[in-house]
Motif scaffolding. Structure first.
Motif, short mmCIF file in Angstrom:
data_model
loop_
_atom_site.label_atom_id
_atom_site.label_comp_id
_atom_site.label_asym_id
_atom_site.label_seq_id
_atom_site.Cartn_x
_atom_site.Cartn_y
_atom_site.Cartn_z
N UNK A 187 0.87 -1.06 0.04
CA UNK A 187 0.07 -0.14 -0.01
C UNK A 187 0.99 1.35 -0.09
N UNK A 188 1.87 1.20 0.75
CA UNK A 188 2.93 2.34 0.43
C UNK A 188 3.18 2.54 -0.85
N UNK A 189 3.84 1.71 -1.39
CA UNK A 189 4.33 1.54 -2.77
C UNK A 189 3.30 2.22 -3.85
N UNK A 190 2.03 1.73 -3.51
CA UNK A 190 0.72 2.01 -4.56
C UNK A 190 0.42 3.63 -4.22
N UNK A 191 0.40 3.78 -3.00
CA UNK A 191 0.30 5.38 -2.50
C UNK A 191 1.11 6.34 -3.02
N UNK A 192 2.46 5.94 -2.83
CA UNK A 192 3.38 6.75 -3.29
C UNK A 192 3.27 6.83 -4.90
N UNK A 230 0.77 6.73 -6.74
CA UNK A 230 -0.45 7.38 -7.00
C UNK A 230 -0.33 9.02 -6.63
N UNK A 231 0.27 9.33 -5.66
CA UNK A 231 0.95 10.86 -5.34
C UNK A 231 1.92 11.06 -6.38
N UNK A 232 2.60 10.36 -6.91
CA UNK A 232 3.54 10.97 -7.96
C UNK A 232 2.90 11.05 -9.36
N UNK A 233 1.86 10.00 -9.62
CA UNK A 233 1.09 10.32 -10.86
C UNK A 233 0.20 11.51 -10.82
N UNK A 234 -0.19 11.86 -9.73
CA UNK A 234 -1.28 13.20 -9.37
C UNK A 234 -0.13 14.31 -9.73
N UNK A 235 0.92 14.32 -9.15
CA UNK A 235 2.04 15.38 -9.07
C UNK A 235 2.36 15.79 -10.55
N UNK A 284 6.03 19.33 -23.53
CA UNK A 284 6.89 18.57 -22.36
C UNK A 284 5.64 18.48 -21.34
N UNK A 285 4.74 19.44 -21.21
CA UNK A 285 3.50 19.21 -20.26
C UNK A 285 2.72 18.16 -20.65
N UNK A 286 2.40 17.94 -21.88
CA UNK A 286 1.82 16.67 -22.38
C UNK A 286 2.04 15.31 -22.04
N UNK A 287 3.51 15.23 -22.26
CA UNK A 287 4.44 14.18 -21.80
C UNK A 287 4.19 13.70 -20.26
N UNK A 288 4.27 14.94 -19.50
CA UNK A 288 3.94 14.81 -17.99
C UNK A 288 2.73 14.20 -17.85
N UNK A 289 1.42 14.82 -18.46
CA UNK A 289 0.34 14.17 -18.19
C UNK A 289 0.26 12.77 -18.51
N UNK A 290 0.81 12.60 -19.68
CA UNK A 290 0.50 11.01 -20.21
C UNK A 290 1.27 10.06 -19.23
N UNK A 291 2.47 10.52 -18.78
CA UNK A 291 3.09 9.61 -17.70
C UNK A 291 2.29 9.47 -16.38
N UNK A 298 -3.10 4.78 -13.86
CA UNK A 298 -3.95 3.54 -14.26
C UNK A 298 -3.19 2.13 -13.86
N UNK A 299 -1.95 2.22 -13.79
CA UNK A 299 -1.14 1.07 -13.41
C UNK A 299 -1.53 0.68 -11.85
N UNK A 300 -1.64 1.66 -11.34
CA UNK A 300 -1.99 1.71 -9.92
C UNK A 300 -3.49 1.12 -9.74
N UNK A 301 -4.47 1.58 -10.47
CA UNK A 301 -5.70 1.08 -10.46
C UNK A 301 -6.10 -0.28 -10.75
#
Length: 107
Positions: free
Chosen positions: A3-8, A10-15, A52-59, A65-68
């Motif tokens: 859960x720690x890995x999934x949570x981090x 998820x936070x990284x993806x949102x960032x 570059x912004x579109x790249x960040x949004x895609x990543x 999606x992988x977390x979900x």
């Protein structure tokens, strides 16, 4: 530990999505970002910044999606992985394109 890995992740993806939307909407890199943060880029045009912004949004979307997939049922998880890999590949192509555009000689 899982859960720690999934949570981090998820936070990284949102960032990443937040930073990407910032770049897409603003069209330029902030002056307070260090130069090494965008090391492959040479010329920071609005198009390059938005790509570059579109790249960040895609990543970020790919990571989320992988977390979900850990909570999704089997068939849906498979589709989420397929969409995540597609978003990752599109992001990689956009990154290469934006890097090439930033290194092109000025006309």
């Amino acid at each position: 530990m899982g859960y720690v890995v999934e949570g981090s992740a998820y936070v990284g993806g949102v960032a990443l999505i937040g930073a990407g939307l910032f770049l897409v909407l603003r069209g330029s890199f902030p002056s307070w970002w260090p130069q090494w943060f965008a090391w492959p880029l040479v010329h920071f045009t609005p198009l390059v910044s938005r790509l570059q912004g579109a790249v960040a949004v895609g990543l970020g979307a790919s990571i989320m999606l992988i977390v979900f997939t850990t909570v999704a049922p089997g068939v849906l998880a498979g589709w989420l992985v397929l969409v995540a890999l597609t978003a990752y590949l599109i992001s990689a192509v956009l990154f290469l394109l934006s890097t090439w555009l930033s290194r092109r000689p000025a006309t």
